[in-house]
Design an enzyme around this catalytic site. Structure first.
Site, mmCIF file in Angstrom:
data_model
loop_
_atom_site.group_PDB
_atom_site.id
_atom_site.type_symbol
_atom_site.label_atom_id
_atom_site.label_comp_id
_atom_site.label_asym_id
_atom_site.label_seq_id
_atom_site.Cartn_x
_atom_site.Cartn_y
_atom_site.Cartn_z
ATOM 1 N N GLU A 176 25.123 38.225 43.969
ATOM 2 C CA GLU A 176 25.183 39.630 43.535
ATOM 3 C C GLU A 176 23.921 40.027 42.780
ATOM 4 O OE1 GLU A 176 27.746 41.550 44.342
ATOM 5 O OE2 GLU A 176 29.555 40.332 44.474
ATOM 6 N N HIS A 199 30.587 40.528 35.983
ATOM 7 C CA HIS A 199 31.520 40.757 37.087
ATOM 8 C C HIS A 199 32.524 39.606 37.103
ATOM 9 C CE1 HIS A 199 33.306 41.032 40.966
ATOM 10 N NE2 HIS A 199 32.682 39.969 41.427
ATOM 11 N N HIS A 228 37.074 38.565 38.261
ATOM 12 C CA HIS A 228 38.198 38.863 39.158
ATOM 13 C C HIS A 228 39.533 38.853 38.398
ATOM 14 C CE1 HIS A 228 35.623 36.846 42.622
ATOM 15 N NE2 HIS A 228 35.107 37.988 42.208
ATOM 16 N N GLU A 254 44.646 51.161 21.853
ATOM 17 C CA GLU A 254 43.350 50.457 21.875
ATOM 18 C C GLU A 254 42.598 50.693 23.183
ATOM 19 O OE1 GLU A 254 46.057 49.258 20.601
ATOM 20 O OE2 GLU A 254 45.388 48.863 18.552
ATOM 21 N N HIS A 297 38.841 43.308 44.997
ATOM 22 C CA HIS A 297 37.824 42.297 44.720
ATOM 23 C C HIS A 297 37.765 41.958 43.227
ATOM 24 C CE1 HIS A 297 33.303 41.008 45.139
ATOM 25 N NE2 HIS A 297 33.963 40.291 44.253
#
Ligand code: 13P
Ligand code: ZN
Length: 269
Positions: free
Chosen positions: A119, A142, A144, A173, A214
């Site tokens: 990425e 990034h 998952h 929050e 994703h």
């Protein structure tokens, strides 16, 4: 063996924070195998001795130039590397790279010749976009998160206003910690420039975006804060899903309750 963190306390602390967050991503169950990646702009933390390090391998061309990052130095996790090992040994599972003078390519300069995340072109495109806008962005994370990815399999949640409102309404929050809400990116091939371009379009409005089916991506100045934003959204998603599993639609906070938080916590409108 000499390391670039020797005699550089600020850099050592930054690398330690990256390792700390990598550990959290694994502990949270968000980082199966090599899932997720991190890049952090180290340019302000390193001196000339690091900026001028010789390359460990030939330079690698970028598909899209990143002019606003010319000469910038980044730590990036390695492609195929596991977050649970980044946590223990960040320099054996990631590398330090330098963008060249016209932003058209990068070189790995330390500590080992470990190929950056698949990425990377999209991370650099995001760093470049934000820097070019004058935003002092340093971090792209990034990962998952199971709960948030689950929500991205449900059509109504693939709408930024809808998912943001649902998640904000689970706990005060969430409204406070993620005040710019969540952007939605329809499914694109992982690692593709199309995914990067679609993400960039959302970064004017949001610091966190959900990639359909994703994962999630957060940008910011501080890696701990990027983690906190994702963690808080994940908490809200869990509350929502727990309630649904118990057989009821959670009531959620009212509009008035959410709106009261804006002046009370000095949030952007
Ligand atoms: P990398 O191992 O190349 O970083 O890929 C992991 C990932 O999550 C791709 O989206
Ligand atoms: Zn991913």
């Amino acid at each position: 063996m000499a390391s670039i963190i020797d005699n550089n306390e600020a850099l050592r602390l930054q690398i330690e924070q990256i390792a700390e967050v990598a550990g959290y991503l694994w502990e949270k169950g968000w980082a199966e195998r090599n899932g997720g990646n991190i890049s952090v702009n180290l340019t302000e933390l390193v001196g000339d001795e690091v900026r001028r390090l010789p390359a460990l391998m030939p330079e690698i061309k970028l598909g899209e130039p990143v002019e606003a990052l010319a000469g910038n130095i980044f730590y990036v996790t390695g492609t195929g590397k596991r977050m649970r090992y980044v946590a223990k040994a960040p320099f054996s599972n990631g590398s330090v790279i330098r963008v060249n003078a016209d932003g058209s390519a990068y070189e790995i300069i330390a500590e080992q010749p470990i190929m950056p995340t698949s990425e990377l072109p999209s991370h650099l495109a995001m760093h470049n976009f934000l820097r070019a806008r004058g935003v002092n962005n340093k971090v792209v994370v990034h990962t998952h998160p199971t709960d948030l990815v689950a929500l991205s399999h449900c059509k109504p949640f693939l709408n930024s206003d809808y998912i943001t409102r649902k998640l904000w309404a689970m706990i005060p929050e969430c409204r406070v910690i993620v005040p710019r809400g969540v952007g939605i990116i329809p499914y694109e091939l992982p690692g593709s420039m199309d995914l990067a371009k679609a993400t960039i379009k959302q970064l004017d409005k949001h610091d966190v975006v959900l990639w359909e089916k994703h994962g999630i991506l957060a940008v910011g100045e501080d890696i701990i804060e990027c983690f906190d934003a994702i963690d808080t959204l994940s908490k809200s998603a869990q509350i929502y899903l727990y309630a649904r599993q118990a057989g009821f639609e959670p009531e959620g906070m009212t509009d008035a309750q959410l709106d009261d938080l804006v002046p009370a916590f000095n949030l952007p409108k």
